[in-house]
Design a protein around this motif. Sequence first.
Motif, short mmCIF file in Angstrom:
data_model
loop_
_atom_site.label_atom_id
_atom_site.label_comp_id
_atom_site.label_asym_id
_atom_site.label_seq_id
_atom_site.Cartn_x
_atom_site.Cartn_y
_atom_site.Cartn_z
N LEU A 71 53.85 53.50 44.70
CA LEU A 71 52.21 52.33 43.81
C LEU A 71 52.56 52.59 42.83
CD1 LEU A 71 49.40 51.84 44.23
CD2 LEU A 71 49.43 54.96 44.11
N ARG A 72 52.27 51.41 42.11
CA ARG A 72 52.87 51.04 40.61
C ARG A 72 51.13 49.83 40.63
NH1 ARG A 72 54.66 45.74 40.51
NH2 ARG A 72 55.84 45.15 42.59
N GLY A 73 51.57 49.89 39.01
CA GLY A 73 50.59 48.52 38.21
C GLY A 73 51.44 47.24 38.74
N GLY A 74 50.56 46.49 38.82
CA GLY A 74 51.10 45.31 38.99
C GLY A 74 51.91 44.41 37.64
N THR A 75 52.94 43.31 37.68
CA THR A 75 53.14 43.08 36.56
C THR A 75 53.95 41.64 36.38
OG1 THR A 75 55.47 43.35 38.08
CG2 THR A 75 55.09 45.13 37.27
N LEU A 76 54.87 41.24 35.30
CA LEU A 76 54.54 39.76 35.25
C LEU A 76 55.64 39.35 36.69
CD1 LEU A 76 55.35 39.79 31.71
CD2 LEU A 76 53.42 38.41 32.69
N GLU A 77 56.61 40.07 36.62
CA GLU A 77 56.93 39.81 37.65
C GLU A 77 56.68 39.66 39.25
OE1 GLU A 77 60.97 40.26 37.64
OE2 GLU A 77 61.34 38.64 39.82
N ASP A 78 55.67 39.88 39.35
CA ASP A 78 54.33 40.10 40.87
C ASP A 78 53.62 38.67 39.89
OD1 ASP A 78 54.70 42.36 42.34
OD2 ASP A 78 53.70 42.74 39.75
N VAL A 79 53.23 37.81 39.61
CA VAL A 79 52.97 36.86 38.70
C VAL A 79 53.69 36.24 38.84
CG1 VAL A 79 51.73 35.73 36.68
CG2 VAL A 79 51.52 38.02 37.06
N PHE A 80 55.27 35.65 38.68
CA PHE A 80 56.15 34.73 38.64
C PHE A 80 56.08 34.63 40.31
CE2 PHE A 80 59.98 32.56 39.09
CZ PHE A 80 59.98 31.37 38.58
N LEU A 81 56.45 35.79 41.07
CA LEU A 81 56.28 36.31 42.30
C LEU A 81 55.40 35.70 43.69
CD1 LEU A 81 59.06 36.66 44.57
CD2 LEU A 81 57.05 39.35 44.71
#
Length: 308
Positions: free
Chosen positions: A289-299
């Motif tokens: 379990l982790r926090g959302g990141t900029l990588e997730d935004v891009f994805l």
Amino acid sequence: MPDPVVLARALFKSYGSFEAVKGIDFEVRHGECFGFLGPNGAGKTTIMRMISCSSPPSGGELTVLAMRAWLDGRRIKRRMGVVPQENNLDEEVTVLENLMIYARYFDIAPRVSRPRAEEFLRFVALEDKGDWPIPRLSGGMKRRLLIARALMNEPELLILDEPTTGLDPQARHLVWEKLRSLKRQGVTLLLTTHYMEEASQLCDRLVIMHEGRILVEGSPREVIERHTSPQVIEVFEPPRELEESLAALEPVADRAERLADRWLFYTTDGDAFLSKVRSLPVVPSTVWLRGGTLEDVFLALTGRGLLE
Ligand code: ATP
């Protein structure tokens, strides 16, 4: 409010029939660190080259320090520093001489440039390397020297194209620390990077680019809050027999992604979702379990990762 340091309106760049930058708008404010984040070929270097007046825009408006980019290039260049993506240090002369020779382009007399060069070598922790030949420096030292060189004309705006690509984590942190220190001294920083962590660590505001367009703009936190869920469950290399059960969890999540080696489930309640994964007939061996990141935004916006 003073004029923005950089202002772009409908900025466009083509190479022949290929459109590398497709009519973008952005503003860089005084004293901030502004980032261009995006994968290879997004158009980041092309924008840096237009801002640093080494390449003319094909259309739209671009002002830098309240002057017209390219047309007022000579005056703009006197007030900006550029750290290029490629090392272009003079390999024939020493570390100190690299700085002194560079200062000559700005008509800075040796009695001024020498103490300045020594000060900036101290700043980038290379003070005992002044008489070293360039080939003897490590990659991280060369990057720091490029930063010192870009400071020789005491720029108001510092442009850095992928300042830490290829550096190990320790060297990367040292460069970040120097950049933060410059920002505290009031220098406006503009950087490009592939690394979401670099952008999160340094940038007050950023844009994420893809194929010549800006997808999103804001502070790293705003961009993450607006475009992805706060928590992400990653299930690595799930066994085949779990595929169906994991697919059945998709509607329970805000969003899910099936990547080559893992499932990503986006949710506002990570703990609740985690217990659903743990109660599957076979528990996958690696789940986190982790926090959302900029990588997730891009994805989320492109269906691809930044580093793919
Ligand atoms: P990277 O992260 O790999 O440095 P980038 O986001 O900086 O990528 P650019 O170097 O700006 O991307 O390139 C954007 C697009 O423009 C790419 O498709 C590239 O091939 C193309 N391009 C860049 N320079 C030229 C040129 N001089 N002639 C033709 N095409 C070019």
